[in-house]
Write a protein that holds these residues in place. Structure first.
Motif, short mmCIF file in Angstrom:
data_model
loop_
_atom_site.label_atom_id
_atom_site.label_comp_id
_atom_site.label_asym_id
_atom_site.label_seq_id
_atom_site.Cartn_x
_atom_site.Cartn_y
_atom_site.Cartn_z
N GLU A 213 0.82 -1.21 0.00
CA GLU A 213 0.00 0.00 0.00
C GLU A 213 0.86 1.26 0.00
O GLU A 213 0.60 2.21 -0.74
CB GLU A 213 -0.93 0.01 1.21
CG GLU A 213 -2.02 -1.05 1.17
CD GLU A 213 -2.76 -1.17 2.48
OE1 GLU A 213 -3.99 -1.37 2.41
OE2 GLU A 213 -2.13 -1.08 3.56
N ILE A 214 1.90 1.27 0.83
CA ILE A 214 2.78 2.43 0.92
C ILE A 214 3.55 2.62 -0.39
O ILE A 214 3.66 3.73 -0.90
CB ILE A 214 3.74 2.32 2.12
CG1 ILE A 214 2.93 2.41 3.42
CG2 ILE A 214 4.81 3.40 2.08
CD1 ILE A 214 3.72 2.08 4.66
N ALA A 215 4.06 1.54 -0.94
CA ALA A 215 4.80 1.64 -2.20
C ALA A 215 3.92 2.16 -3.32
O ALA A 215 4.33 3.02 -4.09
CB ALA A 215 5.38 0.27 -2.57
N THR A 216 2.71 1.65 -3.41
CA THR A 216 1.78 2.10 -4.46
C THR A 216 1.44 3.57 -4.29
O THR A 216 1.42 4.33 -5.26
CB THR A 216 0.51 1.24 -4.45
OG1 THR A 216 0.88 -0.13 -4.63
CG2 THR A 216 -0.45 1.65 -5.54
N ALA A 217 1.21 4.00 -3.06
CA ALA A 217 0.89 5.40 -2.80
C ALA A 217 2.09 6.31 -3.04
O ALA A 217 1.94 7.46 -3.44
CB ALA A 217 0.40 5.57 -1.36
N ALA B 269 5.88 0.04 -7.93
CA ALA B 269 5.74 -0.34 -6.52
C ALA B 269 6.56 -1.57 -6.15
O ALA B 269 7.21 -1.58 -5.09
CB ALA B 269 4.27 -0.56 -6.17
N ASP B 270 6.56 -2.59 -6.96
CA ASP B 270 7.31 -3.82 -6.62
C ASP B 270 8.80 -3.55 -6.52
O ASP B 270 9.45 -3.98 -5.57
CB ASP B 270 7.04 -4.92 -7.64
CG ASP B 270 5.66 -5.52 -7.52
OD1 ASP B 270 5.06 -5.42 -6.43
OD2 ASP B 270 5.17 -6.09 -8.51
N PHE B 271 9.34 -2.83 -7.49
CA PHE B 271 10.77 -2.50 -7.45
C PHE B 271 11.09 -1.67 -6.21
O PHE B 271 12.06 -1.94 -5.50
CB PHE B 271 11.19 -1.74 -8.72
CG PHE B 271 12.58 -1.18 -8.63
CD1 PHE B 271 13.69 -2.01 -8.79
CD2 PHE B 271 12.79 0.16 -8.35
CE1 PHE B 271 14.98 -1.50 -8.69
CE2 PHE B 271 14.07 0.67 -8.25
CZ PHE B 271 15.17 -0.16 -8.42
N TRP B 272 10.27 -0.65 -5.96
CA TRP B 272 10.53 0.24 -4.82
C TRP B 272 10.49 -0.54 -3.52
O TRP B 272 11.34 -0.36 -2.65
CB TRP B 272 9.49 1.36 -4.82
CG TRP B 272 9.73 2.43 -3.79
CD1 TRP B 272 10.52 3.51 -3.91
CD2 TRP B 272 9.16 2.49 -2.48
NE1 TRP B 272 10.47 4.26 -2.76
CE2 TRP B 272 9.64 3.65 -1.86
CE3 TRP B 272 8.28 1.68 -1.77
CZ2 TRP B 272 9.28 4.02 -0.58
CZ3 TRP B 272 7.93 2.05 -0.49
CH2 TRP B 272 8.43 3.21 0.09
N ARG B 273 9.52 -1.43 -3.38
CA ARG B 273 9.36 -2.21 -2.15
C ARG B 273 10.54 -3.14 -1.94
O ARG B 273 11.04 -3.29 -0.83
CB ARG B 273 8.05 -3.00 -2.23
CG ARG B 273 7.67 -3.70 -0.97
CD ARG B 273 6.29 -4.32 -1.06
NE ARG B 273 6.04 -5.04 -2.30
CZ ARG B 273 6.38 -6.32 -2.49
NH1 ARG B 273 6.97 -7.00 -1.55
NH2 ARG B 273 6.11 -6.91 -3.63
N GLU B 274 11.02 -3.77 -3.00
CA GLU B 274 12.10 -4.75 -2.88
C GLU B 274 13.49 -4.13 -2.83
O GLU B 274 14.35 -4.60 -2.09
CB GLU B 274 12.02 -5.75 -4.04
CG GLU B 274 10.76 -6.59 -4.01
CD GLU B 274 10.54 -7.37 -5.30
OE1 GLU B 274 11.42 -7.34 -6.19
OE2 GLU B 274 9.47 -7.99 -5.43
N ALA B 275 13.71 -3.09 -3.61
CA ALA B 275 15.07 -2.54 -3.73
C ALA B 275 15.29 -1.25 -2.94
O ALA B 275 16.37 -1.05 -2.38
CB ALA B 275 15.38 -2.28 -5.20
N ILE B 276 14.30 -0.38 -2.90
CA ILE B 276 14.50 0.93 -2.29
C ILE B 276 14.15 0.96 -0.81
O ILE B 276 14.87 1.54 0.00
CB ILE B 276 13.68 2.00 -3.05
CG1 ILE B 276 14.00 1.98 -4.55
CG2 ILE B 276 13.87 3.37 -2.44
CD1 ILE B 276 15.45 2.24 -4.88
N MET B 277 13.07 0.30 -0.44
CA MET B 277 12.62 0.33 0.95
C MET B 277 13.70 -0.15 1.94
O MET B 277 13.91 0.51 2.97
CB MET B 277 11.33 -0.45 1.13
CG MET B 277 10.67 -0.21 2.47
SD MET B 277 9.08 -1.02 2.65
CE MET B 277 8.04 0.05 1.70
N PRO B 278 14.43 -1.23 1.67
CA PRO B 278 15.49 -1.62 2.61
C PRO B 278 16.57 -0.54 2.77
O PRO B 278 17.09 -0.34 3.87
CB PRO B 278 16.07 -2.89 1.99
CG PRO B 278 14.97 -3.44 1.14
CD PRO B 278 14.24 -2.23 0.62
#
Length: 90
Positions: free
Chosen positions: A24-28, A35-44
């Motif tokens: 939800e946060i990545a999509t927003a 969103a998938d790339f951001w969640r897996e690569a950027i969020m950490p």
């Protein structure tokens, strides 16, 4: 005088519940396409810089803290520096 903003305003973030999942946060934050790339690569990477971690009770992240993180990331919490004249106009 303009009041100092404390958080980032984003309609998509504003519609999230108090605690939101990473999806939800990545999509927003970056949209559905990235969103998938951001969640897996950027969020950490962002977590190492203070991005809010998962709350163990809710198994989600506190959206208010996500907004505060981005306010600090963009420098919004540092205040607004008003321009002052630097000399005579020519």
């Amino acid at each position: 005088m303009i009041p100092e903003p404390r958080t980032v305003t984003n309609a998509a973030l504003d519609r999230l519940p108090l605690f939101a999942t990473d999806v939800e946060i990545a999509t927003a934050t970056v949209g559905r396409a990235r969103a998938d790339f951001w969640r897996e690569a950027i969020m950490p990477t962002l977590e190492k810089s203070g991005f809010p971690r998962l709350d163990p009770l809710h198994k989600a992240r506190p959206v208010a803290l996500v907004k505060q993180f981005y306010a600090a990331y963009f420098g919004i919490t540092a205040g607004i520096a008003l321009a002052k004249p630097d000399g005579e106009e020519r």
